[in-house]
Design an enzyme around this catalytic site. Structure first.
Site, mmCIF file in Angstrom:
data_model
loop_
_atom_site.group_PDB
_atom_site.id
_atom_site.type_symbol
_atom_site.label_atom_id
_atom_site.label_comp_id
_atom_site.label_asym_id
_atom_site.label_seq_id
_atom_site.Cartn_x
_atom_site.Cartn_y
_atom_site.Cartn_z
ATOM 1 N N GLY A 63 0.834 -1.207 0.000
ATOM 2 C CA GLY A 63 0.000 0.000 0.000
ATOM 3 C C GLY A 63 0.864 1.250 0.000
ATOM 4 O O GLY A 63 0.559 2.241 -0.667
ATOM 5 N N TRP A 71 2.390 1.683 -3.374
ATOM 6 C CA TRP A 71 1.387 2.134 -4.337
ATOM 7 C C TRP A 71 1.455 3.659 -4.492
ATOM 8 O O TRP A 71 1.242 4.206 -5.568
ATOM 9 C CB TRP A 71 -0.012 1.732 -3.845
ATOM 10 N N HIS A 72 1.796 4.339 -3.389
ATOM 11 C CA HIS A 72 1.813 5.799 -3.429
ATOM 12 C C HIS A 72 2.982 6.358 -4.222
ATOM 13 O O HIS A 72 2.917 7.495 -4.701
ATOM 14 C CB HIS A 72 1.847 6.378 -2.004
ATOM 15 N N GLY A 73 4.045 5.621 -4.341
ATOM 16 C CA GLY A 73 5.166 6.151 -5.109
ATOM 17 C C GLY A 73 6.385 5.271 -5.013
ATOM 18 O O GLY A 73 6.516 4.456 -4.101
ATOM 19 N N PHE A 104 0.209 9.965 -7.711
ATOM 20 C CA PHE A 104 0.161 8.545 -7.337
ATOM 21 C C PHE A 104 -0.642 7.751 -8.320
ATOM 22 O O PHE A 104 -0.490 7.297 -9.229
ATOM 23 C CB PHE A 104 -0.468 8.355 -5.960
#
Lengths: 380, 474
Positions: B321, B324-326, B474
């Protein structure tokens, strides 16, 4: 993550049950109507306040980036541009392109940017366009010798190289509305007003907000820029704000002679091939040192900019150059209310006179009229 | 195209006009599809091709999965869908990160490996629409949903412009059925939609960009050590900025969709009033947390395979997770910290029971503030440029600031941060057990009308500089 849920039995129920949102039961039409009236009344009052504080319609906040990019792109398509102006804010505030056009017979393209040395842009014009007219490079002591992107260089180049379609249309819409609405002036936005006019005790070591939020001028179509009226009043809040900001930068010691010589050499090495290249295709470059006064002038004199930098650079580059400080009618007889930029009235006078000075300087240095170089007929 | 732009206002007026014109439903859906592609192309036109690839591949693989005669073939088609979606995501988002880490790994073995220059631009919102389309293939594979009946409806599901670039991540079972039959907003839905748009823009333009962003930038854009107070104020400001920015987008997206007659799910539920981290994730970016739960945590076994495996699953889910943001180790650490806090909370729950069930208001408040404190610690890793910068700030926040620490925040910024964050956290606590709709319903009509006018007024006079929403990256 809601870790307590560990199975998907109710998966579909969960993702379908909230398919339709709960809507509060309110008289929305009536509410929106009243809110719209309140909004319009508020905006009319806000517009009146903007006028009262000398913010007028027609000022484009997009001038430093989007409009710069738009003007720059004119060189990419077939054009009849004979003169391009580049440099920093002094030449941007110093030249009225319409007056220049009256005298020259051709409207210059304004590509100067505040707080930004011309190095990147001269290189860009010489190396990526086929421009073969006269490139007038404004010289502001020491800022001219900076080879980096300065304050607005990156934003302007990004806008030119990779502006998105939505960025372009957004800037166009904003400029269109700015023709009619005064409060759209960037300097009249709520955050800027808060930072400029909220007087709170200074916290030691913190950012000086008054130094960052000020307004120096208005930008109109084709990036015609003029000094903002309140700044023209010496001693006014807006004028003092700017001179205080300049004072911060001028409080340091001038660079030592050795450093200045090094900077001059770097500039010579940088510009020499560019001048040769543009001359080869029939164009030329002219350096124009813009006038200054007050503490700025003192700083330049203390550093002996003229002898240590200007003269060696001009000689080393063998370039046509005008130092406005050599001519009282281009400097001391004009008004620079905050030491660095010409007032609106002085901009007009400067613009009326400068074409003759350019022609004379060019004839003296290159042996022919600038009108001949540009295939133009001198206006009578 | 940004919601907070003049271009969007013109675009949305045209879309609304077409949507409420006397055309057939099919024509209107085609209009919405073209509008969605235009909305996306307004940033960088060639990237629309990525949407088309995702649409084409997932439409076909879902059909093939549905008609496949053996489990082996079904798995193969699912793999094709995953490989395409994750391949695109990996190439654009993680390519450079993977190469750099490969280089570091090789160097540790004494092998010098030169990373080729990577100048790929990240397509806006790629993680959002990739997860949305993957959910479709996975749902069909897991037999949670049947493939869409219409290619047009499916294409619109992939690219529906209100939530295309920053969510909420919508499930196919939620959105595709809405496209099957004509949907229009009635007066109340339209009115509420406009209310939500104004509220969302107020959150973004006024709170996030104007009142909080300058403090965040003053603290986080400097690489100098910060004083205790500046480090905390900068971080608290970021907690408010990221919430107002992201929730502002979701609220606007829900409002825009509602004006067209479509419903999108709620994405935030007053997260800074969370008691514990599992509560936080039920309130923060709900569409992502439920996605991770349904398509990662549960398939990994959830809490059904023993205690140790549950903790591993939790940590793995949160690490991914975070990623996933970067493409940065800081995001991995951020995810790891959330995983760790979730695991600790789970452990404590076994011993002392559910914190939410505590009767004392003070104990709830205490645990809530502890949660907010820890969430802020994780935000440092989320916002700081690198690990060293994060550690510097954390040190200052725990009282280890050096003597020459900087104090960049002026008095005005401090007042803004204190007022906004106090108001924000208080509002979350006051509304933690209710909904925005319920509060709106209870409030006097004159008050919400006035609030609406004031919010619209401040959005306009703030002007905004068209700052992109943080979550677009993102």
């Amino acid at each position: 993550m809601p870790s307590s849920t560990s199975n998907s039995e109710n998966f579909n129920a969960e993702h379908q049950s909230n398919a339709y949102r709960i809507i509060p039961d309110k008289p929305f039409i009536k509410m929106l109507f009243i809110a719209s009236i309140l909004l319009v009344v508020g905006l009319i009052l806000w517009e009146m306040l903007a006028y009262k504080m000398h913010h007028t319609p027609g000022t484009y906040q997009t001038g430093f980036e989007s409009m710069w990019a738009e003007e720059r792109s004119k060189l990419d398509s077939p054009n009849n541009i004979k003169v391009v102006l580049t440099g920093s804010s002094r030449i941007l505030w110093g030249m009225d392109i319409h007056i220049i056009e009256e005298h020259l017979g051709s409207k210059p393209l304004q590509l100067a940017l505040p707080g930004t040395g011309p190095a990147l842009f001269v290189k860009d014009i010489v190396e990526t366009t086929d421009f073969n007219g006269l490139l007038i490079v404004g010289v502001a002591p020491f800022l001219f010798n900076r080879m980096d992107e300065g304050y607005f260089g990156k934003g302007a180049l990004d806008a030119y190289n990779q502006q998105s379609p939505s960025g372009y249309t957004g800037a166009k819409l904003h400029d269109f509305l700015s023709d009619y609405i005064a409060f759209l002036d960037d300097a009249f936005s709520m955050p800027e007003l808060l930072e400029r006019y909220t007087q709170l005790p200074y916290r030691p070591g913190s950012k000086k907000l008054l130094n960052e939020q000020w307004k120096l001028g208005n930008i109109y179509q084709e990036r015609l820029t003029e000094m903002w009226q309140p700044v023209e009043q010496v001693g006014s809040f807006d004028n003092t704000q700017i001179t205080n900001f300049w004072s911060g930068g001028l409080s340091r010691k001038p660079p030592p002679a050795k450093k200045i010589n090094e900077m001059a050499q770097i500039s010579i090495e940088y510009y020499k091939p560019l001048i040769a290249k543009i001359r080869k295709r029939g164009g030329d470059i002219l350096f124009l040192r813009m006038p200054s006064s007050g503490d700025y002038l003192k700083f330049d004199l203390n550093s002996d900019y003229y002898n240590q930098m200007w003269q060696p650079m001009i000689e080393g580059l063998d370039v046509t150059a005008i130092n406005a400080m050599d001519y009282p009618e281009l400097s001391s007889e004009l008004d620079t209310p905050e030491w660095s930029h010409l007032s609106r009235k002085s901009q007009d006078i400067f613009s009326h006179k400068i074409v003759d000075f350019i022609d004379q300087a060019y004839q003296k240095k290159r042996g022919k009229s600038v009108f001949e170089l540009l295939n133009l007929t001198k206006a009578e | 195209m940004l919601f907070n732009s003049l271009t969007f206002i013109v675009f949305f007026i045209i879309v609304l006009t077409l949507h409420y014109s006397p055309l057939s439903w099919r024509t209107k859906k085609i209009n919405l599809l073209l509008a969605s592609y235009l909305f996306y192309a307004a940033w960088n036109p060639p990237f629309v091709i990525l949407l088309w690839i995702s649409t084409f591949v997932d439409w076909n693989t879902a059909k093939w999965i549905q008609t496949a005669t053996s489990q082996h073939k079904r798995r193969l088609f699912l793999l094709l869908s995953m490989a395409t979606n994750l391949g695109i995501l990996g190439y654009f988002k993680y390519g450079e990160f993977l190469l750099e880490n490969w280089q570091t790994l090789m160097l540790s073995f004494g092998i010098e490996y030169h990373v080729p220059e990577w100048s790929i631009i990240l397509p806006v919102g790629i993680s959002f629409y990739t997860f949305q389309t993957m959910a479709y293939s996975l749902d069909v594979y897991l037999k949670r949903a049947a493939p869409a009946k219409s290619f047009l409806d499916f294409s619109l599901f992939v690219s529906f412009f209100p939530q295309l670039v920053a969510g909420p991540i919508v499930r196919p079972t939620h959105l595709i059925p809405q496209f099957e039959t004509p949907h229009y907003a009635n007066a109340k839905q339209f009115g509420w939609g406009i209310n939500l748009i104004i509220l969302g823009l107020f959150q973004k333009v006024v709170i996030a960009d104007t009142l909080l962003a300058p403090s965040v930038e003053a603290v986080y854009n400097s690489h100098d050590p910060m004083s205790f107070w500046d480090a905390w104020l900068g971080t608290l400001a970021f907690s408010g900025q990221i919430f107002s920015d992201f929730a502002g987008y979701s609220t606007t997206a829900i409002g825009v969709a509602l004006c067209l007659g479509f419903s999108l799910p709620t994405n935030f539920r007053f997260p800074y009033a969370a008691i514990g981290f599992s509560d936080f994730w039920r309130r923060w970016h709900i569409s992502l947390s439920t996605w991770l739960r349904d398509y990662l945590y549960i398939p990994l076994g959830g809490n059904q395979k023993g205690s140790r495996r549950t903790y591993i699953n939790l940590m793995l889910t949160m690490l991914l997770g975070g990623l996933w943001h970067g493409a940065s180790w800081n995001f991995v650490i951020w995810g790891g910290l959330h995983g760790l806090f979730l695991a600790v909370e789970r452990l404590l729950r076994k011993r002392v029971g559910y914190a939410e069930n505590m009767s004392s208001l003070w104990s709830k408040l205490g645990l809530g503030l502890l949660t907010y404190f820890l969430v802020n610690i994780t935000w440092v890793f989320f916002r700081a440029d690198d690990f060293a910068g994060s550690i510097n700030l954390i040190s200052s926040m725990f009282g280890f600031a050096p003597d020459d620490a900087k104090t960049p925040l002026p008095t005005l910024y401090i007042i803004e941060v204190v007022m906004v964050i106090s108001a924000l956290v208080s509002a979350h606590w006051l509304m933690r057990n209710t909904t925005l709709e319920a509060v709106y319903q209870k409030s006097p009509t004159w008050l919400v009308t006035l609030a609406l006018a004031v919010m619209a007024f401040t959005v306009i006079i703030t002007q905004g500089s068209g700052n992109a929403f943080i979550y677009f990256q993102f």
